[in-house]
Design an enzyme around this catalytic site. Sequence first.
Site, short mmCIF file in Angstrom:
data_model
loop_
_atom_site.label_atom_id
_atom_site.label_comp_id
_atom_site.label_asym_id
_atom_site.label_seq_id
_atom_site.Cartn_x
_atom_site.Cartn_y
_atom_site.Cartn_z
N TYR A 432 -56.06 -49.03 -3.18
CA TYR A 432 -55.67 -50.42 -3.44
C TYR A 432 -54.65 -50.96 -2.44
O TYR A 432 -53.78 -50.23 -1.95
CB TYR A 432 -55.03 -50.50 -4.82
CG TYR A 432 -55.95 -50.86 -5.96
CD1 TYR A 432 -57.07 -51.66 -5.78
CD2 TYR A 432 -55.68 -50.42 -7.25
CE1 TYR A 432 -57.90 -51.99 -6.84
CE2 TYR A 432 -56.49 -50.76 -8.31
CZ TYR A 432 -57.61 -51.54 -8.11
OH TYR A 432 -58.41 -51.87 -9.15
N GLU A 433 -54.76 -52.28 -2.20
CA GLU A 433 -53.74 -53.08 -1.50
C GLU A 433 -53.34 -52.48 -0.15
O GLU A 433 -52.16 -52.39 0.18
CB GLU A 433 -52.51 -53.25 -2.39
CG GLU A 433 -52.78 -53.82 -3.75
CD GLU A 433 -53.58 -55.12 -3.71
OE1 GLU A 433 -53.52 -55.81 -2.68
OE2 GLU A 433 -54.27 -55.42 -4.69
N GLY A 434 -54.32 -52.09 0.63
CA GLY A 434 -54.06 -51.40 1.88
C GLY A 434 -54.01 -49.92 1.60
O GLY A 434 -53.13 -49.43 0.88
#
Length: 582
Positions: A432-434
């Site tokens: 997730y998220e990078g």
Amino acid sequence: MTFRAPVRDIAFALNVAGHGDLVETSFPDLDADTVTAVLEAAGAFTTGVLAPLNWTGDQEGARHADNKVTAAPGFADAYRAFAQQGWNSLAAEPEHGGQGLPKAMELAVFEMVHAANMAFGLCPMLTQAAIEALTLHGTERQKRLVLPRLVSGEWTGTMNLTEPQAGSDLAALTTRAEPDGNGGYRLYGQKIFITWGDHDAADNICHLVLARLPNAPPGVKGISLFLATKRAVLDDGALGEANGLWAASIEHKLGIHASPTCVMMFEGAKAELVGELNQGLAHMFVMMNAARLQVGVEGVGIAERAFQQALAYAQDRTQGKSAWGGASPAPIYDHPDVRRTLMLMKAKIEAARGICFMTGVLADQARLAPDPAARASAKARQELLTPIAKAWSTDVGVEVASLGVQVHGGMGFIEETGAAQHYRDARIGPIYEGTNGIQALDLAGRKLGMAEGAVMDALCAEMAMTAETLAARQDLAEAGQRLAEGVRALEAATDWLLNNRGTPSAAGATPYLKLAGDVIGGFVLGRQALAASGSDDPWMQARLPLARLYAGQVLAGAPGLVAAVTQGAADLEAVSAAALAG
């Protein structure tokens, strides 16, 4: 599969992270009793309402039909109760309907949410990120009509970045925004992996979408950020007709089955610009950075859930003789390796929790510290710690969930026990998220380069002082020695990266992040042990052996990680994919 919100652990970790001092200096209307009451109420809600839906949500999942998504059974009612009780508005600004509490407190509450029901927690987590983006970059209309409803939880928010051909490389996105001639825009394109992109738990969904205008510059410099709502928002705040966007499908995933991960279609969807044209990536990073810390807390939460279940199983399951006497057959908790495993799980959870809460306190100090120098210092350390909080904590989530399956033995591999669900759910955190590899590159590159390494140097100096304090105590001397060795290893690795930038540092970025997380985690546990020292409460006394165990099991390996950081990239360059394939 019962769950108990770890309110006492969280309150202790918050205080050691500096939350008490933060409240005293920056939140004069908030007192310790109110903090305790909020945490206890959150514990009751997550334990009583969210946790019972975790297993059924995994088994039944969200449903998709006719381009619409129906939340897993019970989730819509639970979400409405979550919003009505004010849990969505904790740290938002009062001018937008928020309660104005510390960000660190919000993180503490959300840890309990994620532990109780990770799939549920993803919905308000993304809404928090949307709130931050619109607070900083929204237009007056968006702040007047949309932001208060996001704060209240009446509406939910999403991030729309990824496309089939553009994963982490946002320069490759092709979703386009065309001016409509009336000051607005129309969006055309497809986005994938959109968490809670559609559902029936709220009246409206606010999509923050990255897209580019037809004449925009190529690459990331031509990306803008737009707000497109599921239903039109009229000038009086009422809801209008459905917009030209929908969920074409939901993904069939390894875990978090109750979280609808949508393929979103935009076919002439009405949209408004957020912030400035061609500055969309910078604006979206406000959301992403907020979500990254939240995802780190998510890793802590799922690790806590897995640990609680493993500990309960280890006390119930009897087998063999106890290493410390007593009845036979004995609970497997009385076998040394099982107890070592459980204590290591607990120690890593406390370390990750402390790192995340420390970062949250710094986020508050960066806004509210009394003088500009203190705010700048807090902001710099917050930025340094954010990729560590996200990546190291989610790696801990996966590791602890895996160890939870191991403690269960063969029963852990059977779905009915629930241990496997935590492992499946935890695995998305490092993505997730990078991805955690991207977090490592950010740390070893931009974050480490802040002030030519001075931000990390200051943290290392502070950790070295704590190591000295620990080493001076007979009961914590070994933990102090190991922490001092870890700090020296981190300093050596830091110096090497600063002197070998580019491909060599990129090759060592992931082991560097692990090294940093391991050492800072030992620092957190050392501070907790010092805070608990002298107490005759067995719960407090346990902080000392946890710190000592972590020092021997984790910090002892820190010097060896320096070799992994400094190995360089020559061997990587020498081996082709064809050679690996054989």
